[in-house]
Design an enzyme around this catalytic site. Structure first.
Site, PDB file in Angstrom:
ATOM      1  N   LYS A 134      39.430  51.345  40.248  1.00 40.93           N
ATOM      2  CA  LYS A 134      40.627  50.855  39.560  1.00 40.93           C
ATOM      3  C   LYS A 134      41.318  51.877  38.657  1.00 40.93           C
ATOM      4  O   LYS A 134      41.765  51.544  37.570  1.00 40.93           O
ATOM      5  CB  LYS A 134      40.274  49.625  38.711  1.00 40.93           C
ATOM      6  CG  LYS A 134      39.756  48.455  39.504  1.00 40.93           C
ATOM      7  CD  LYS A 134      39.455  47.266  38.616  1.00 40.93           C
ATOM      8  CE  LYS A 134      38.219  47.449  37.784  1.00 40.93           C
ATOM      9  NZ  LYS A 134      37.721  46.205  37.165  1.00 40.93           N
ATOM     10  N   ASP A 169      31.913  41.360  35.551  1.00 41.09           N
ATOM     11  CA  ASP A 169      32.854  40.286  35.175  1.00 41.09           C
ATOM     12  C   ASP A 169      32.748  39.074  36.097  1.00 41.09           C
ATOM     13  O   ASP A 169      32.937  37.932  35.671  1.00 41.09           O
ATOM     14  CB  ASP A 169      34.298  40.789  35.076  1.00 41.09           C
ATOM     15  CG  ASP A 169      34.786  41.472  36.340  1.00 41.09           C
ATOM     16  OD1 ASP A 169      33.950  41.843  37.189  1.00 41.09           O
ATOM     17  OD2 ASP A 169      36.011  41.649  36.477  1.00 41.09           O
TER      18      ASP A 169
HETATM   19 MG    MG Z   1      38.795  41.414  33.994  1.00 35.49          MG
END
Ligand code: MG
Ligand code: ADP
Length: 434
Positions: A134, A169
C-alpha cells in the site's frame, strides 16, 4: 481462490495466499473488563483509541479515539522515524486520559496493536514483517519484530505501556465484529488495500504443528490481496500500473480492487482516451499525465453524480485534471469508466467473500437438509464505507453468487472501525494480569 487457500494452509511456499496463523484461537465473549488502548496503523491514517470495558453487563462503558494522518515522507523513510512518530502521538493521547478511564493501582497500561501489513506471527504479541504494501516502502523493517520496534519507540517516548496483542486489521475487525454479533465468521477490509480473515477449524490447518487450541478454532489472516491467477484477466491499464508500482508483480488482486488504485486505473483509461481519441480536445491535459492525481474518493464523487448535466463531475474534472469545459458526452463517458472500474472491483471483492464462505461450508444450505446457520461477514474500510455504488454492487454480487436460499442466511455488515475496538478486546483477553 479456495484452492490457493488450501495450499496456504498446507504451508506450500508457492501458495499465493499466505493464510497466516494469527494466534487468536478465541474471539471476544463480552466478559472483557478494564481500560485498554489500541493503535491502528493502516494505509493512510493511524488511529489511537482507548476503551473502558465493563464486562457482559456494561459492555463498552466509554471510548475515545483520535485519528492522525501519516505524513507521506514517513511512509518511505526509516523504521525508527515512523515508529517514533506513532509512539509520540500515542504518548500525547495517553496524556489526555480523563477520570472516566480507570487503571487499577500498580498496573501497566496495555495495548492492542493493529498492524495492517503482512506479518509472520510468532505469538499473539510478536511477529516479523514480511513486506510492506500500500505505498509503504521502508528500509530495515522487513524481518524485524514490529512489536519490539514499537516497544522501543514507546520507551524512547517515556511511555510505560505493553503491547499484549499484535493483530492484523482484518483480525481486529473480526474480533470487534464478533463482540457486536456472535454470528460473525469472517471480516473483510476494503480500504486503501484489501484483505480478509476468518475462523478456521484448527484441524484444517496442516501447517499448524503446535498443540490444538482448546477451542478447536484458529483465526486465519488470508492476505488475499496477493492473489493472482491466469483466470483473473488483467487489462493493459492494470499491467502498466503494476509495472510502475512500488511492488511490481505483487498484490495483484488488491490492485484491481482497493481504494489506493481504483482512481488511478480510471486516470489511465482517461489518459489513453485523451491521447488516442482526443477526449479532452486537441491537447492532452498535462495534469492527467500525473500518476495518482485522481483519487478514489474523487472517482466516487464523479460516479455518484446523478444531476442531469453532471455538474459535480464537470467540476471535479476541472479541479483535478484542469480542463475547464467538458461536454456532456465527455462527462457521460467519464462516469461510465468509473462505473466499469468500480463494478469490476466490487464483483471481484464479492467473489473473494464467496470463496471464504465456500471454504467454511457456508455457501449453501446443508446437503442433509436443515437450515443454514445465520452467517455474518463484517466489512470495514473507507472504500466500502463511503463508496455506495461499490458497496451495493458487492452485496448484490454476493447475493447472485450464493443464490436466493443461501443468501437469505448471509448478512454483510458494516463494522465501522471495528478493528480498533477489536484490538483492544484482544489486548484485554491476552492481558498480562489474568
Ligand atoms: Mg484500516
Ligand atoms: P486504511 O485502509 O488506510 O486503514 P480506511 O479504511 O479509512 O484506511 O480507507 C481509506 C481509503 O478508503 C482511502 O485510501 C480511499 O481509497 C478510500 N476512500 C475513502 N473515502 C472514500 C470515498 N468517499 N469514496 C471512495 N473511496 C474512499
Amino acid at each position: 481462490m479456495v484452492a490457493e487457500m488450501e495450499r496456504g494452509l498446507r504451508g506450500d511456499i508457492h501458495a499465493q495466499l499466505k493464510m497466516l496463523i494469527s494466534y487468536v484461537d478465541s474471539l471476544p465473549t463480552g466478559d472483557e473488563h478494564g481500560l485498554f488502548y489500541a493503535l491502528d496503523l493502516g494505509g493512510t491514517n493511524f488511529r489511537v483509541l482507548r476503551v473502558q470495558l465493563g464486562g457482559k453487563e456494561k459492555r463498552v462503558v466509554k471510548q475515545q479515539y483520535e485519528e492522525v494522518s501519516i505524513p507521506p515522507h514517513l511512509m518511505v523513510g526509516t523504521s525508527m522515524e515512523l515508529f517514533d512518530f506513532i509512539a509520540a502521538a500515542l504518548a500525547k493521547f495517553v496524556g489526555t486520559e480523563g477520570e472516566d478511564f480507570q487503571l487499577p493501582e500498580g498496573r501497566q497500561r496495555e495495548l492492542g496493536f493493529t498492524f495492517s501489513f503482512p506479518v509472520n506471527q510468532t505469538s499473539i504479541s510478536s511477529g516479523t514483517l514480511i513486506k510492506w504494501t500500500k505505498g509503504f516502502s521502508i528500509n530495515g523493517t522487513v524481518g524485524e519484530d514490529v512489536v519490539s520496534e514499537l516497544s522501543r519507540a514507546m520507551e524512547r517516548q517515556g511511555l510505560d505501556m505493553k503491547a499484549t496483542a499484535l493483530v492484523n486489521d482484518t483480525v481486529g475487525t473480526l474480533a470487534g465484529g464478533r463482540y457486536m454479533d456472535t454470528d460473525v465468521v469472517a471480516a473483510v477490509i476494503l480500504g486503501t488495500g484489501t484483505n480478509a480473515a476468518y475462523v478456521e477449524h484448527a484441524n484444517a490447518i496442516p501447517k499448524w504443528t503446535g498443540l490444538l487450541p482448546k477451542s478447536g478454532k484458529m483465526v486465519i489472516n488470508t492476505e488475499w490481496g496477493s492473489f493472482k491467477s491466469n483466470k483473473l484477466p488483467l487489462s493493459e491499464y492494470d499491467k502498466a500500473m503494476d509495472f510502475e508500482s512500488l511492488n511490481p508483480g505483487e498484490q495483484i488482486y488488491e490492485k484491481m480492487i482497493s481504494g489506493m488504485y481504483l482512481g488511478e486505473i480510471v486516470r489511465r483509461i482517461l489518459l489513453k482516451l485523451a491521447h488516442e481519441a482526443s477526449l479532452f480536445g486537441d491537447v492532452v491535459p498535462p495534469k492527467l499525465e500525473l500518476p495518482f492525481i485522481l483519487r478514489t474518493p474523487d472517482m466516487s464523487a464523479m460516479h455518484h453524480d446523478s444531476s442531469h448535466d453532471l455538474k459535480t463531475l464537470g467540476a471535479k474534472l476541472k479541479d483535478i485534471v484542469g480542463v475547464a469545459d467538458t461536454s456532456l458526452e465527455v462527462r457521460y463517458i467519464t462516469r461510465h469508466i468509473c462505473d466499469l472500474v468500480a463494478e469490476r472491483a466490487a464483483r471481484l471483492a464479492a467473489a473473494g467473500v464467496y470463496s471464504i464462505l465456500k471454504k467454511i461450508g457456508r455457501d449453501k444450505v446443508p446437503s442433509g437438509g436443515g437450515k443454514m446457520p445465520r452467517t455474518v461477514v463484517a466489512l470495514d474500510g473507507g472504500l466500502y464505507e463511503h463508496y455506495k455504488k461499490f458497496s451495493s454492487c458487492v452485496e448484490a454480487t454476493l447475493t447472485d453468487l450464493l443464490g436466493e436460499e443461501a443468501s437469505s442466511s448471509v448478512v454483510a455488515k458494516l463494522a465501522n472501525d471495528g478493528s480498533g475496538i477489536g484490538a483492544a478486546l484482544l489486548a484485554a483477553s491476552h492481558s498480562q494480569y489474568q
